[in-house]
Design a protein around this motif. Structure first.
Motif, short mmCIF file in Angstrom:
data_model
loop_
_atom_site.label_atom_id
_atom_site.label_comp_id
_atom_site.label_asym_id
_atom_site.label_seq_id
_atom_site.Cartn_x
_atom_site.Cartn_y
_atom_site.Cartn_z
N LYS A 1 46.53 67.84 81.19
CA LYS A 1 46.17 66.18 80.05
C LYS A 1 47.73 65.83 79.52
O LYS A 1 48.00 67.21 79.08
N GLY A 2 48.12 65.31 78.90
CA GLY A 2 49.08 64.80 78.77
C GLY A 2 50.53 64.79 79.31
O GLY A 2 51.78 65.21 78.96
N GLU B 1 49.09 63.64 84.82
CA GLU B 1 47.54 63.02 85.09
C GLU B 1 47.88 61.58 84.84
O GLU B 1 47.05 60.50 85.63
N ASP B 2 49.06 60.83 84.32
CA ASP B 2 48.80 59.53 85.01
C ASP B 2 49.46 59.14 86.17
O ASP B 2 49.70 58.25 86.95
N SER C 1 41.16 71.50 75.56
CA SER C 1 41.56 70.13 76.33
C SER C 1 42.72 70.06 77.22
O SER C 1 42.55 68.09 76.94
N LYS C 2 43.34 69.89 77.39
CA LYS C 2 44.04 69.97 78.65
C LYS C 2 43.36 69.68 79.89
O LYS C 2 44.82 69.02 80.65
N LEU D 1 41.59 68.22 83.20
CA LEU D 1 40.92 67.08 83.85
C LEU D 1 39.99 67.72 84.37
O LEU D 1 40.21 68.34 85.43
N GLU E 1 36.73 63.73 85.26
CA GLU E 1 37.31 63.07 85.14
C GLU E 1 38.20 62.17 85.98
O GLU E 1 38.83 61.18 85.80
#
Length: 275
Positions: free
Chosen positions: A164-165, A168-169, A201-202, A204, A208
């Motif tokens: 994440k961050g 993932e995009d 939290s990182k 995915l 998701e």
């Protein structure tokens, strides 16, 4: 005659051996290795060519049917070609996981040895981001080598650790790559290793990832049949040459069907990546 005995206490048959040829790597991916690399230990602490081949032969006699070479980066080991040629003489399916940088120097060896299954790490399709993740500038060479493998008929899988961050995009871009390339793009959940600053939290999760794919591709997603010991859940977009898969080590583990056993570069056995 040695009787095959590689069945564990819960009945799993371990017929897939992963051999790490080296701890070293010519990349410095931030989620995997410190920027300065790992401390160099004397070569005497690591398996020799003869030891790698001798131990592999014993495992084959014990029922191993598949051997995958890993690292670090296995192709930076000086005797990598000798190891590959030696293993090719055993009655096993031979595979390798590599960062792709040195593939052009080994592709003929792969063909001569019948090594057809090649996994290449590719965490981004954007040069600037790839270089930031790996802390090196090899994007163009890696992409050229991936195309060489595809054009020469190898079974190519691309591995992307999703964070994440960070990347993932690019999930839709990774899947779009499979439209025109006959590869399997595999999405790997971010896993904790010493020093990689992991926290949940990182990560995915599989859920998701599938939600993001569903939002982009909708009803064109097709669930594929997984093999009995697959670590990945396989999917395909209708009309695409290739496919994609999710390896959910953290949120949806696959321990019950695991058939892998690992041999470290210094000759230790591990029955789990987390062990």
């Amino acid at each position: 005659m040695i009787t095959p005995v590689l069945t564990d206490s819960v009945g799993r048959k371990h017929d897939y051996l992963r051999i790490s040829l080296t701890e070293r790597c010519n990349l410095r991916c931030f989620y995997c290795m410190p920027e300065a690399g790992v401390p160099h230990r004397p070569s005497s602490q690591f398996m020799s060519t003869e030891e790698v081949l001798g131990i592999a032969k014993q495992f084959v006699q014990l029922g191993v049917k598949k051997i995958r070479l890993t690292g670090g980066e296995p192709l930076i080991r000086k005797d990598a070609e000798a190891v590959i040629r030696g293993l090719a003489e055993l009655p096993v399916e031979l595979a390798i996981t590599t960062n792709g940088i040195l593939v052009d120097e080994f592709v003929n060896v792969f063909e001569e040895c019948g090594l057809k299954h090649i996994n290449v790490s590719l965490d981004s399709l954007r040069a600037e981001r790839f270089n930031k993740i790996t802390r090196r500038d090899y994007f163009s060479r890696v992409m050229k080598n991936i195309n060489t493998l595809i054009n020469r008929g190898f079974n190519v899988k691309l591995n992307a650790v999703l964070i994440k961050g960070v990347n993932e995009d690019e999930i839709a871009d990774f899947i779009a790559f499979t439209k025109t390339h006959p590869v399997e793009y595999r999405f790997i959940e971010f896993m904790p290793f010493d020093g990689n600053k992991w926290n949940f939290s990182k990560c995915l999760s599989q859920k998701e990832i599938l939600e993001l794919v569903q939002n982009k591709f909708g009803d064109s997603i097709q669930r594929m049949i997984d093999g009995p010991n697959d670590t990945a859940r396989h999917y395909k977009i209708a009309g695409h040459q290739g496919s994609f898969a999710i390896i959910s080590s953290m949120t949806n583990p696959f321990c019950d069907s695991c058939n892998r056993i690992r041999l470290t570069a210094d000759g230790k056995m591990k029955n789990c990546l987390f062990s």
